[in-house]
Motif scaffolding. Structure first.
Motif, short mmCIF file in Angstrom:
data_model
loop_
_atom_site.label_atom_id
_atom_site.label_comp_id
_atom_site.label_asym_id
_atom_site.label_seq_id
_atom_site.Cartn_x
_atom_site.Cartn_y
_atom_site.Cartn_z
N THR A 32 -22.59 -31.45 -28.06
CA THR A 32 -23.69 -31.87 -27.39
C THR A 32 -23.58 -31.63 -25.83
OG1 THR A 32 -23.15 -34.09 -27.47
CG2 THR A 32 -24.48 -33.24 -29.15
N GLU A 33 -24.87 -31.67 -25.10
CA GLU A 33 -24.56 -31.60 -23.84
C GLU A 33 -23.65 -32.53 -23.21
OE1 GLU A 33 -29.02 -29.25 -23.48
OE2 GLU A 33 -28.74 -31.11 -22.57
N GLY A 34 -22.92 -32.25 -22.27
CA GLY A 34 -22.08 -33.26 -21.68
C GLY A 34 -20.59 -33.22 -22.15
N ASP A 35 -20.45 -32.82 -23.40
CA ASP A 35 -18.96 -32.61 -24.11
C ASP A 35 -18.18 -31.64 -23.45
OD1 ASP A 35 -19.49 -34.41 -26.11
OD2 ASP A 35 -19.80 -32.68 -27.69
N LEU A 36 -16.67 -31.76 -23.31
CA LEU A 36 -15.83 -30.87 -22.65
C LEU A 36 -15.42 -29.99 -23.80
CD1 LEU A 36 -13.71 -33.65 -20.81
CD2 LEU A 36 -15.41 -32.17 -19.82
N LEU A 37 -15.27 -28.96 -23.29
CA LEU A 37 -14.38 -27.63 -24.19
C LEU A 37 -13.17 -27.16 -23.22
CD1 LEU A 37 -17.23 -25.04 -24.99
CD2 LEU A 37 -16.26 -27.15 -26.56
N LEU A 38 -12.04 -27.04 -24.22
CA LEU A 38 -10.89 -26.32 -23.73
C LEU A 38 -10.80 -24.91 -24.09
CD1 LEU A 38 -8.39 -29.22 -24.62
CD2 LEU A 38 -9.92 -28.87 -22.52
N ILE A 39 -10.61 -24.04 -23.06
CA ILE A 39 -10.43 -22.89 -23.44
C ILE A 39 -8.97 -22.65 -22.97
CG2 ILE A 39 -11.27 -20.50 -22.82
CD1 ILE A 39 -13.94 -21.40 -22.10
N HIS A 40 -8.35 -22.00 -24.08
CA HIS A 40 -6.75 -22.07 -24.02
C HIS A 40 -6.23 -20.58 -23.34
CE1 HIS A 40 -6.27 -25.24 -27.43
NE2 HIS A 40 -7.54 -25.08 -27.09
N ASP A 41 -5.04 -20.84 -23.18
CA ASP A 41 -4.53 -19.86 -22.68
C ASP A 41 -4.82 -19.00 -21.20
OD1 ASP A 41 -2.29 -19.74 -24.93
OD2 ASP A 41 -3.86 -18.86 -26.35
N THR A 42 -5.14 -20.14 -20.46
CA THR A 42 -5.55 -19.55 -18.95
C THR A 42 -4.25 -19.64 -17.87
OG1 THR A 42 -6.42 -21.66 -18.19
CG2 THR A 42 -7.72 -20.11 -19.91
N GLY A 43 -3.06 -19.76 -18.21
CA GLY A 43 -2.12 -19.88 -17.27
C GLY A 43 -1.99 -18.48 -16.87
N ALA A 44 -2.16 -17.36 -17.29
CA ALA A 44 -2.01 -16.24 -16.73
C ALA A 44 -3.17 -15.05 -16.80
CB ALA A 44 -0.81 -15.56 -17.39
N HIS A 45 -3.48 -14.42 -15.85
CA HIS A 45 -4.54 -13.36 -15.77
C HIS A 45 -5.92 -14.29 -15.98
CE1 HIS A 45 -1.23 -10.55 -15.60
NE2 HIS A 45 -0.98 -11.04 -16.76
N ALA A 46 -5.83 -15.17 -15.41
CA ALA A 46 -7.37 -15.98 -15.67
C ALA A 46 -8.02 -16.11 -14.22
CB ALA A 46 -7.14 -17.33 -16.55
N HIS A 47 -7.72 -17.37 -13.58
CA HIS A 47 -8.19 -17.54 -12.23
C HIS A 47 -8.12 -16.40 -11.30
CE1 HIS A 47 -8.58 -19.10 -8.33
NE2 HIS A 47 -9.21 -20.29 -8.91
N SER A 48 -6.65 -15.90 -11.60
CA SER A 48 -6.24 -14.92 -10.48
C SER A 48 -7.27 -13.38 -10.78
CB SER A 48 -5.10 -14.33 -10.63
OG SER A 48 -4.63 -13.73 -12.11
N MET A 49 -8.01 -13.38 -11.83
CA MET A 49 -8.90 -12.20 -12.16
C MET A 49 -10.22 -12.41 -11.54
SD MET A 49 -7.73 -10.41 -15.78
CE MET A 49 -8.49 -8.93 -15.66
N GLY A 50 -10.56 -13.69 -11.26
CA GLY A 50 -11.88 -13.88 -11.22
C GLY A 50 -12.38 -13.25 -9.97
N PHE A 51 -13.83 -13.31 -9.87
CA PHE A 51 -14.43 -12.66 -8.77
C PHE A 51 -15.72 -13.43 -8.70
CE2 PHE A 51 -17.48 -9.88 -11.62
CZ PHE A 51 -17.51 -10.62 -12.74
N THR A 52 -16.44 -12.98 -7.42
CA THR A 52 -17.73 -13.95 -7.32
C THR A 52 -19.03 -13.07 -7.31
OG1 THR A 52 -17.58 -13.25 -4.93
CG2 THR A 52 -16.33 -15.13 -5.52
#
Ligand SMILES: *Cc1c(COP(=O)(O)O)cnc(C)c1O
Length: 430
Positions: free
Chosen positions: A359-379
């Motif tokens: 439901t709205e407000g719940d947290l989700l965990l998206i796994h395996d983002t220690g590599a090629h995740a934040h560093s590939m981000g764009f705006t």
């Protein structure tokens, strides 16, 4: 793949408070998991002269890089900001290898000035080094994989003709001889076949190909390359049903291959280098995001407060990232698309995924983002990159990068006024 039970336990202990304190979304990296993995990497190659040069593009946060440096890892960089990130983690000289391609003069300048180990991707780099009159005494030559990448499967290089990296095997002796003429004394060889391999076989294939070239250079030129760099590309099991890469098996196989080669050729075995990124940090990061909206259309949609700016892999590669709901195991399940807010229909973390009902407000965990995740981000679309947190041993949580702000987004508009006026054509004026 589901994060390790240990990481999950450590994360669950701080998750609600961290989400409250720092706000969502965020990537959170697990110091203990990363450090244990570094130790395991070193153990797997303990019998072979070896060094891992972490591929900085996978996660360039200096706080993460410092953890790796403490385990003796060097860094593989391919741009100026990556060189700076490695320097911020304390790396100097040959702690860094510079595996650029289509290299700019500024990049070559920096690499020579910093005394890093340059991985020559093309023979034109030698011309440029010779023209500068400042030639490093050690160079690594990157060998084009030719057909081998295709043979190994799962290649990111495409077909051999389209692969843009490296020097063709049939030019290697010529290039090496030229390098020697301009003053290079020590050599290494590099090859990277692809990325995301889950079996040792492709790495043994590239080792064989490189050892063959070591023999050729020795026979033709009397040059004995001192190291072989097998690149990155060790995969992680993103899907629960996939098996983890057997690194000790690769370590044993590579060690045996090098010993056999030494006996067969009578030549000293070269040192072994890797530039692994994904394998080192990938499984030790999670993207934590909160459900903003539940929406029913033809499908059920779970809209979350993160999107492609935090993790592009599902959108651009159709990559699978495992998703879990903390405390969700007792709930009934449903099939949903998990989506961000970008005005692109591929801004989805998962399509038609069976998940516990949220439901709205719940947290989700998206796994395996220690590599090629934040560093590939764009705006794109004004969707800004999220913050990065580090879960320390002992359970404290540290912000190691803040979220981008609107000020960051507009910062590049603040530039020196500069106008180029049209040249008036004297003939036309007359
Ligand atoms: C991308 C890349 C790596 C790292 O790849 P992983 O799949 O993250 O291990 C290493 N070396 C080079 C030259 C690369 O381009």
């Amino acid at each position: 793949m589901p994060i390790s039970a240990d990481f999950e336990k450590r994360l669950n202990a701080v998750l609600p408070r961290a989400a409250e304190h720092f706000g969502t979304p965020f990537h959170i990296y697990d110091e203990q998991g990363i450090e244990e993995n570094c130790a395991a990497f070193n153990r797997a190659f303990a019998d072979t002269p070896y060094r891992e040069y972490y591929a900085v593009k996978a996660n360039p946060n200096p706080a993460v890089l410092r953890l790796l440096a403490a385990h003796g890892f060097g860094f593989d960089c391919s741009s100026l900001p990556e060189l700076t990130a490695a320097a911020l983690a304390g790396a100097v000289g040959h702690d860094i290898c510079f595996t650029s391609n289509n290299t700019s003069p500024a990049e070559l300048d920096a690499a020579v000035r910093l005394g890093v180990l340059i991985n020559v991707d093309d023979e034109t780099v030698l011309d440029k080094l010779a023209a500068r009159g400042e030639v490093p005494d050690t160079l690594c030559l990157r060998v084009h994989p030719g057909n081998a990448a295709g043979e190994a499967g799962a290649s990111y290089l495409g077909d051999p003709q389209s692969a843009k990296f490296g020097i063709r095997v049939d030019r290697l002796s010529v290039v090496c001889a030229r390098a020697r003429r301009i003053g290079v004394e020590h050599f290494g060889l590099h090859m990277m076949l692809g990325s995301g391999y889950l079996t040792p076989q492709p790495f043994l294939l590239s080792l064989d190909l490189l050892l063959e070239q070591v023999e050729t250079l020795h026979r033709d030129l009397g040059v004995l390359p001192g190291f072989v760099n097998l690149g990155g590309g060790i995969g992680i099991p993103y899907r629960p049903e996939e098996k983890p890469f057997d690194l000790p098996a690769l370590g044993a196989a590579v060690g045996a291959r090098l010993r056999d080669w030494e006996l067969a050729t009578g030549l000293p075995r070269p040192r072994l280098l890797f530039e692994s990124g994904r394998y080192v940090t990938g499984p030790h990061g999670v993207l934590v995001t909160r459900v903003l909206n539940r929406m029913s259309k033809w499908r059920e949609y779970v809209g979350v407060d993160a999107g492609m700016s935090a993790l592009m892999r599902p959108a651009i590669y159709g990559a699978y990232h495992h998703i879990t709901v903390p405390d969700g195991s007792d709930r009934r399940h449903e099939v949903v698309d998990v989506v961000g807010s970008l005005c692109e229909n591929n801004d989805k973390f998962a399509e038609q995924r069976t998940l516990p009902i949220v439901t709205e407000g719940d947290l989700l965990l998206i796994h395996d983002t220690g590599a090629h995740a934040h560093s590939m981000g764009f705006t794109y679309n004004g969707r800004l990159r999220p913050q990065e947190l580090l879960l320390r041993r002992g359970g404290s949580v540290e912000r190691i990068r803040r979220a981008e702000s609107e000020n960051d987004y507009f910062a590049t508009l603040q530039c020196r006024p500069d106008v180029l006026v049209p040249v008036t054509d004297p003939v036309g004026v007359r």
